[in-house]
Design a protein around this motif. Structure first.
Motif, short mmCIF file in Angstrom:
data_model
loop_
_atom_site.label_atom_id
_atom_site.label_comp_id
_atom_site.label_asym_id
_atom_site.label_seq_id
_atom_site.Cartn_x
_atom_site.Cartn_y
_atom_site.Cartn_z
N UNK A 98 0.81 -1.22 0.00
CA UNK A 98 0.00 0.00 0.00
C UNK A 98 0.85 1.27 0.00
N UNK A 99 2.17 1.09 0.06
CA UNK A 99 3.06 2.25 0.11
C UNK A 99 3.08 2.97 -1.23
N UNK A 100 3.40 4.26 -1.26
CA UNK A 100 3.51 5.00 -2.52
C UNK A 100 4.56 4.41 -3.44
N UNK A 101 4.34 4.53 -4.74
CA UNK A 101 5.31 4.09 -5.72
C UNK A 101 6.15 5.28 -6.15
N UNK A 102 7.49 5.15 -6.04
CA UNK A 102 8.42 6.22 -6.40
C UNK A 102 8.13 7.51 -5.62
N UNK A 103 7.70 7.31 -4.36
CA UNK A 103 7.45 8.47 -3.51
C UNK A 103 6.13 9.16 -3.75
N UNK A 104 5.31 8.64 -4.71
CA UNK A 104 4.04 9.27 -5.02
C UNK A 104 2.91 8.27 -4.79
N UNK A 105 1.82 8.75 -4.24
CA UNK A 105 0.66 7.90 -4.05
C UNK A 105 0.09 7.51 -5.41
N UNK A 106 -0.23 6.24 -5.63
CA UNK A 106 -0.77 5.83 -6.92
C UNK A 106 -2.15 6.42 -7.14
N UNK A 107 -2.54 6.67 -8.38
CA UNK A 107 -3.86 7.24 -8.64
C UNK A 107 -4.96 6.27 -8.23
N UNK A 108 -6.08 6.81 -7.85
CA UNK A 108 -7.23 5.98 -7.49
C UNK A 108 -8.25 5.91 -8.62
N UNK A 109 -8.09 6.77 -9.63
CA UNK A 109 -9.02 6.78 -10.77
C UNK A 109 -8.23 6.92 -12.07
N UNK A 110 -8.82 6.40 -13.13
CA UNK A 110 -8.22 6.48 -14.46
C UNK A 110 -8.34 7.90 -15.01
N UNK A 111 -7.22 8.43 -15.47
CA UNK A 111 -7.17 9.75 -16.10
C UNK A 111 -6.71 9.54 -17.54
N UNK A 112 -7.55 9.83 -18.53
CA UNK A 112 -7.19 9.59 -19.93
C UNK A 112 -5.95 10.34 -20.39
#
Length: 290
Positions: free
Chosen positions: A44-58
């Protein structure tokens, strides 16, 4: 002799029923332990220091090969929640022969998680009335497992490790991502490279493992098939590699996404194409990132 024969048959029946019940109980316990491991291996930790998105952004489609962009536009809507996990129930037939046709019916339930990639497939293959083979296929925290046992008691295959079996099972998770399509987005760690107007290579890394699969898209922009030039499989007691491919069909809308409900998978062996799995989804239950 007739009373004694009846007593012997009765005792044999009771003994067999007891063994089958014990096998089912032991199998259920082993699968439960694997489920705990699958849950414990989630990240659940951030990837590359950033929180992963929770929604798809086109906007993350910019720069992707054209057939890949068409695919995501066909199967996802703007703002689609990112899939965190999914439970898949299936029914179909499984070919037990490496060279011929020995198809047997199966039912299965599969749990999939997407961070880190992992799955647990628990299947029951009917050999004869009252006689089944239980099969677990899994990829959990970088470790692959294939275990098959008659009635859950008498082992036919049991391979576990972080070598070729792990690579093989990770490849299955990757190939089946058409069922959980947000896992194929660049934001989830997939790198896409163009091949032609209808095909693209997708590459993903998990720990020391790096895989590339060829995805072919049909005229509707959906994934029609996938292929790997080498995947490991057990032939007898030996792990061998061979080209491996699968086809997707019967796309339906589920929780706002277009996903295939029928799949067929085959090995490409020197003697020809050897299909071994045909299955249809009977239930899909998604869990989304929050």
């Amino acid at each position: 002799m007739a009373p004694w024969l009846g007593l012997i048959l009765c005792l044999a029946t009771v003994t067999a029923a007891g063994l089958w019940a014990y096998g089912a109980h032991r199998w259920a316990g082993a699968v439960k332990a694997l489920h705990r491991s699958l849950g414990a291996g989630r990240i659940y930790a951030p990837r590359n220091g950033q929180a992963p998105p929770t929604c798809y952004d086109p906007r993350e489609l910019e720069g992707l090969p054209e057939p890949v962009q068409r695919y995501f536009r066909a199967v996802l809507s703007d703002g689609q929640p990112i899939i965190d996990a999914v439970t898949i129930e299936m029914a179909g037939t499984f070919n037990l022969s490496h060279t011929g046709e020995q198809w047997k019916p199966f039912t299965s339930i599969q749990r999939v998680v997407n961070r880190r990639p992992g799955f647990l497939w628990d299947a029951e293959i009917s050999m004869l009335p009252g006689l089944t083979v239980r099969v677990v296929d899994s990829y959990i925290a970088g470790v692959g497992l294939l275990h098959a046992a008659v009635q859950g008691l008498f082992t036919m295959a049991n391979v576990r490790g972080d070598g070729e079996i792990a690579r093989s099972e990770f490849m299955r998770w990757f190939a089946e991502a058409a069922w959980y399509p947000t896992a194929l987005l660049p934001s989830q760690g997939v790198r896409w490279e163009a091949v032609d107007a209808h095909c693209a290579n997708a590459t993903m890394v998990d720990g020391p493992l790096s895989l590339t699969l060829l995805f072919r898209f049909n005229d509707r922009g959906l994934i029609g098939s996938f292929r790997a030039e080498a995947r490991g499989s057990m032939v007898g007691n030996v792990m061998v590699t061979a080209p491996w491919e699968g086809n997707w069909s019967n796309y339906q809308t589920c929780d706002g996404m277009r996903v295939p409900f029928t799949g067929e998978v085959a090995w490409i062996r020197p003697e020809g194409r050897n299909p071994y799995f045909v299955g249809t989804v009977t239930s899909l239950k998604y869990e989304f990132s929050q």
